[in-house]
Design an enzyme around this catalytic site. Structure first.
Site, PDB file in Angstrom:
ATOM      1  CG  HIS A 166     -43.466 -55.072  -4.135  1.00 51.65           C
ATOM      2  ND1 HIS A 166     -43.416 -56.393  -4.537  1.00 51.65           N
ATOM      3  CD2 HIS A 166     -42.168 -54.731  -3.874  1.00 51.65           C
ATOM      4  CE1 HIS A 166     -42.167 -56.828  -4.510  1.00 51.65           C
ATOM      5  NE2 HIS A 166     -41.385 -55.841  -4.116  1.00 51.65           N
TER       6      HIS A 166
ATOM      7  CG  HIS B  18     -48.245 -58.281  -2.181  1.00 51.09           C
ATOM      8  ND1 HIS B  18     -49.254 -58.852  -1.438  1.00 51.09           N
ATOM      9  CD2 HIS B  18     -48.681 -57.042  -2.500  1.00 51.09           C
ATOM     10  CE1 HIS B  18     -50.247 -57.984  -1.297  1.00 51.09           C
ATOM     11  NE2 HIS B  18     -49.926 -56.884  -1.944  1.00 51.09           N
TER      12      HIS B  18
ATOM     13  CB  CYS C 118     -46.974 -62.334   1.463  1.00 50.73           C
ATOM     14  SG  CYS C 118     -46.650 -60.793   0.568  1.00 50.73           S
TER      15      CYS C 118
END
Length: 364
Positions: free
Chosen positions: A186, A184, A70
């Site tokens: 975000h 992730h 990631c």
């Protein structure tokens, strides 16, 4: 909040926002990256009276990497990401594959060309809410969620001052169903060189309402929803959240500060302090609708702020719109012919039923 600004190996800006003032950020990006070379343009659509962004370089952007690769996780020995630090609270950096980039293009002078085209000036940033790859915004503590709000405020202030920027949009896409390519937690921030079509429609409606009634449209909508009460989900001291009377999406909530302000910069401390509690409550309700740990509720959440146009700022009301494309467990709301072809939405869930369900899933 402590703010530390640095640069990535290819020259892009990276900003750390830390809860503790004693954090020192001295990490250097060791990756052998060449300077980013991106180009985009905006083309004017005569029939819709709006700009469209053409950004072919985004075809090469990172797409569903394995969790151990990631690019938004902190760097570790042997694997360097977009975040050189070993840990962080919130990190913001210029998107490596931006839709908008660079300074303002030349304004049209004299005769308008047959096919109006300008450089895709503006800026696109990635906001990493937490270093925990497996978390979500709803998992944040109120203190951490307040930090994210302060980051949105700070970025809005900075990006609004860039030459050519007319409107700033802070938003989060969550879920593969939405089209998210990085798991992730975000969000993103777009700094547009024009006023967006959605905002143009809202401001035109507000202007017509002012001419017709002498009152502010947003104030009247909030007053009507509060008085009716049937679609109100949260009624707090400084914020009100409701499913709009003509909701487009199966589960859609609009969150407004009760004191009308044009943008995030104008929020007072009382509203800022209460926001994390109200917003985290809403996100957790969305997850309890029909989400599971293995299949969380997909959603889009975005701040609607006034563009940098004086007459509009006087009438506009900052608000956040949160909606999911899931209409029931295991079923999605797709934009088909009527919605995509004619912009006429057909909602399968009555707004009153959606509001009632969101009230039912409140924390006991």
């Amino acid at each position: 909040m402590k703010k530390t600004t640095t640069r990535l190996a290819d020259g892009r800006e990276l900003v750390y926002y830390d809860l503790r003032d004693d954090v020192v950020r001295e990490e250097v990006d060791p990756r052998p990256l060449e300077s980013t070379a991106t180009s985009s343009e905006i083309r004017y659509d005569w029939l819709r009276d709006e700009w469209v962004v053409i950004a072919s370089h985004r075809q090469a952007r990172t797409y569903h990497p394995p969790a151990d690769e990631c690019p938004l996780c902190p760097s570790r020995e042997g694997r360097h990401s977009e975040i050189p630090a070993a840990d962080y609270d919130v990190a913001v950096f210029e998107n490596r594959f931006p839709s908008l980039t660079g300074g303002p293009g030349p304004a049209f002078g004299g005769e308008v060309p047959d096919f109006p085209t300008r450089p895709g000036a503006g800026r696109c940033e990635v906001v990493c809410f937490t270093s925990d790859h497996d978390a979500s915004f709803a998992d944040l503590t109120p203190e951490h969620a307040r930090l994210v709000l302060d980051v949105w405020i700070d970025r809005t202030a900075e990006l609004s001052q860039l030459p050519g920027v007319e409107q700033v949009f802070c938003f989060e896409n969550r879920g593969k169903e939405i089209g998210v390519t990085l798991g992730h937690p975000h969000g993103q921030i777009y700094a547009y060189p024009f006023t967006t079509p959605r905002t143009q429609r809202m401001t035109a409606a507000a202007a017509a309402h002012r001419a017709r009634t002498g009152r502010n449209l947003f104030d009247d909508v909030l007053a009507l929803e509060a008085r009716d009460g049937g679609r109100v989900v949260v009624d707090a001291e400084h914020w009100i959240a409701f499913v709009p009377h003509a909701a487009h999406w199966p589960y859609e909530v609009h969150l407004y500060p009760k004191r009308r302000v044009p943008d995030l910069l104008a929020l007072d401390e009382a509203a800022c302090a209460q926001f994390p509690l109200v917003y985290l409550d809403l996100l957790r309700r969305f997850d309890r609708l029909f989400g599971t740990d293995a299949d969380p509720t997909p959603y889009i959440a975005g701040w609607h702020q006034s563009p940098n146009v004086p007459d509009i700022r006087e009438e506009f009301a900052l608000h956040l719109e949160l909606f999911t494309i899931r209409r029931t467990s295991g079923k999605l709301k797709f934009l088909a012919g009527s919605e995509s072809g004619m912009s006429v939405f057909i909602n399968d869930v009555p707004p009153e039923a959606a509001a009632n369900r969101l009230r039912e899933v409140a924390t006991p």
